[in-house]
Design a protein around this motif. Structure first.
Motif, PDB file in Angstrom:
ATOM      1  N   GLN A   1      34.026  31.905  54.847  1.00  0.00           N
ATOM      2  CA  GLN A   1      34.763  33.085  55.293  1.00  0.00           C
ATOM      3  C   GLN A   1      33.808  34.259  55.515  1.00  0.00           C
ATOM      4  OE1 GLN A   1      37.691  34.473  52.492  1.00  0.00           O
ATOM      5  NE2 GLN A   1      38.496  36.018  53.892  1.00  0.00           N
TER       6      GLN A   1
ATOM      7  N   ASP B   1      32.101  27.418  40.196  1.00  0.00           N
ATOM      8  CA  ASP B   1      33.276  27.102  41.005  1.00  0.00           C
ATOM      9  C   ASP B   1      32.808  26.902  42.448  1.00  0.00           C
ATOM     10  OD1 ASP B   1      35.706  26.811  42.254  1.00  0.00           O
ATOM     11  OD2 ASP B   1      36.629  28.578  41.314  1.00  0.00           O
TER      12      ASP B   1
ATOM     13  N   ARG C   1      31.572  37.940  45.776  1.00  0.00           N
ATOM     14  CA  ARG C   1      32.455  36.882  45.260  1.00  0.00           C
ATOM     15  C   ARG C   1      31.791  35.512  45.380  1.00  0.00           C
ATOM     16  NH1 ARG C   1      37.748  36.516  47.978  1.00  0.00           N
ATOM     17  NH2 ARG C   1      38.136  34.889  46.444  1.00  0.00           N
ATOM     18  N   VAL C   2      31.133  35.257  46.512  1.00  0.00           N
ATOM     19  CA  VAL C   2      30.438  33.979  46.688  1.00  0.00           C
ATOM     20  C   VAL C   2      29.429  33.783  45.567  1.00  0.00           C
ATOM     21  CG1 VAL C   2      28.821  32.685  48.136  1.00  0.00           C
ATOM     22  CG2 VAL C   2      30.730  33.900  49.198  1.00  0.00           C
TER      23      VAL C   2
ATOM     24  N   LEU D   1      31.155  33.234  42.138  1.00  0.00           N
ATOM     25  CA  LEU D   1      31.746  31.894  42.057  1.00  0.00           C
ATOM     26  C   LEU D   1      30.668  30.830  41.914  1.00  0.00           C
ATOM     27  CD1 LEU D   1      34.459  32.397  44.802  1.00  0.00           C
ATOM     28  CD2 LEU D   1      34.916  31.969  42.365  1.00  0.00           C
ATOM     29  N   LYS D   2      29.571  31.022  42.635  1.00  0.00           N
ATOM     30  CA  LYS D   2      28.471  30.051  42.574  1.00  0.00           C
ATOM     31  C   LYS D   2      27.878  29.991  41.166  1.00  0.00           C
ATOM     32  CE  LYS D   2      24.337  31.061  44.052  1.00  0.00           C
ATOM     33  NZ  LYS D   2      23.148  31.368  44.840  1.00  0.00           N
TER      34      LYS D   2
ATOM     35  N   THR E   1      33.126  36.875  35.225  1.00  0.00           N
ATOM     36  CA  THR E   1      34.561  36.683  35.430  1.00  0.00           C
ATOM     37  C   THR E   1      35.260  38.027  35.539  1.00  0.00           C
ATOM     38  OG1 THR E   1      34.500  34.583  34.256  1.00  0.00           O
ATOM     39  CG2 THR E   1      36.658  35.631  34.480  1.00  0.00           C
TER      40      THR E   1
ATOM     41  N   GLU F   1      34.205  27.828  50.185  1.00  0.00           N
ATOM     42  CA  GLU F   1      35.280  28.362  51.032  1.00  0.00           C
ATOM     43  C   GLU F   1      35.062  29.853  51.329  1.00  0.00           C
ATOM     44  OE1 GLU F   1      39.975  29.186  50.370  1.00  0.00           O
ATOM     45  OE2 GLU F   1      39.284  27.171  49.846  1.00  0.00           O
ATOM     46  N   VAL F   2      34.756  30.631  50.298  1.00  0.00           N
ATOM     47  CA  VAL F   2      34.549  32.070  50.486  1.00  0.00           C
ATOM     48  C   VAL F   2      33.263  32.328  51.277  1.00  0.00           C
ATOM     49  CG1 VAL F   2      34.244  34.306  49.313  1.00  0.00           C
ATOM     50  CG2 VAL F   2      35.879  32.642  48.412  1.00  0.00           C
TER      51      VAL F   2
ATOM     52  N   ASP G   1      33.575  24.730  44.890  1.00  0.00           N
ATOM     53  CA  ASP G   1      34.514  24.521  45.991  1.00  0.00           C
ATOM     54  C   ASP G   1      35.002  25.859  46.536  1.00  0.00           C
ATOM     55  OD1 ASP G   1      34.259  21.767  45.834  1.00  0.00           O
ATOM     56  OD2 ASP G   1      36.022  21.529  44.547  1.00  0.00           O
ATOM     57  N   GLU G   2      35.409  26.741  45.639  1.00  0.00           N
ATOM     58  CA  GLU G   2      35.861  28.061  46.093  1.00  0.00           C
ATOM     59  C   GLU G   2      34.691  28.877  46.647  1.00  0.00           C
ATOM     60  OE1 GLU G   2      38.567  31.921  44.841  1.00  0.00           O
ATOM     61  OE2 GLU G   2      38.379  30.268  43.415  1.00  0.00           O
ATOM     62  N   ALA G   3      33.517  28.744  46.043  1.00  0.00           N
ATOM     63  CA  ALA G   3      32.339  29.452  46.546  1.00  0.00           C
ATOM     64  C   ALA G   3      32.043  29.036  47.982  1.00  0.00           C
ATOM     65  CB  ALA G   3      31.128  29.187  45.655  1.00  0.00           C
TER      66      ALA G   3
END
Length: 175
Positions: free
Chosen positions: A59, A49, A40-41, A44-45, A22, A55-56, A51-53
């Motif tokens: 991207q 998280d 970041r992916v 987040l994974k 974090t 999305e990123v 859903d955000e992983a």
């Protein structure tokens, strides 16, 4: 900074310190460089998280496609597939990882091919296809050796091979 403390012997997923992850995620902030997006992916994974992983990761694939090399794009696609695997989208993840592994091997990018094979093995492992998991892990080991990976960095692959072997034996005894 190594955020991985080991690997769960039952899932083969990374064991991390959530507070350190974090903190690192906060350090990255909203940086949009490809290396920052890929990190970041992963963070987040492993923090769950997904859903955000996802999305990123989408991207990061777009950024790699527009501004990166073919090797960058493969890395982004592999990480995207690993997020799909964590989300339980195994068929999609397995197909993408297999495609990425084949492309990387065709280019003789051994480390990238090994990265794809390792994740492919984990996807097979999670679907209880221990024979294919073992094959993918063995291929990852060979490719990592081909890439010149030091022996002390092969531990996660060796542990994965052992776990797949153990599960194959347990499955055959149970049936």
């Amino acid at each position: 900074m190594n955020l991985i403390n080991g690997y769960d012997p039952d899932t083969l997923r990374e064991v991390v310190d959530p507070s350190a992850c974090t903190e690192r995620l906060d350090d990255l902030g909203v940086l949009r460089s490809l290396p920052a997006l890929l990190e970041r992916v992963w963070l987040l994974k492993v923090l769950g998280d997904l859903d955000e992983a996802l999305e990123v990761s989408e991207q990061s694939v777009r950024v790699a496609r527009m501004a990166g090399t073919r090797k960058d794009l493969l890395r982004a696609r592999i990480l995207h597939a690993s997020v799909q695997q964590y989300r339980g989208q195994y068929a999609v993840a397995e197909q993408e990882l297999l495609t990425c592994a084949e492309e990387a091997e065709g280019q003789e990018w051994w480390a990238v091919a090994a990265f794809a094979q390792q994740h492919l093995g984990r996807a097979y492992f999670e679907t209880e296809d221990y024979s294919d998991a073992r094959t993918a892990f063995k291929r990852a080991l060979f490719l990592r050796q081909q890439a010149g990976t030091p022996d002390d960095q092969l531990e996660s692959t060796l542990l994965a091979i052992d776990a797949a072997d153990r599960r194959r034996v347990e499955a055959s005894v149970a049936s």
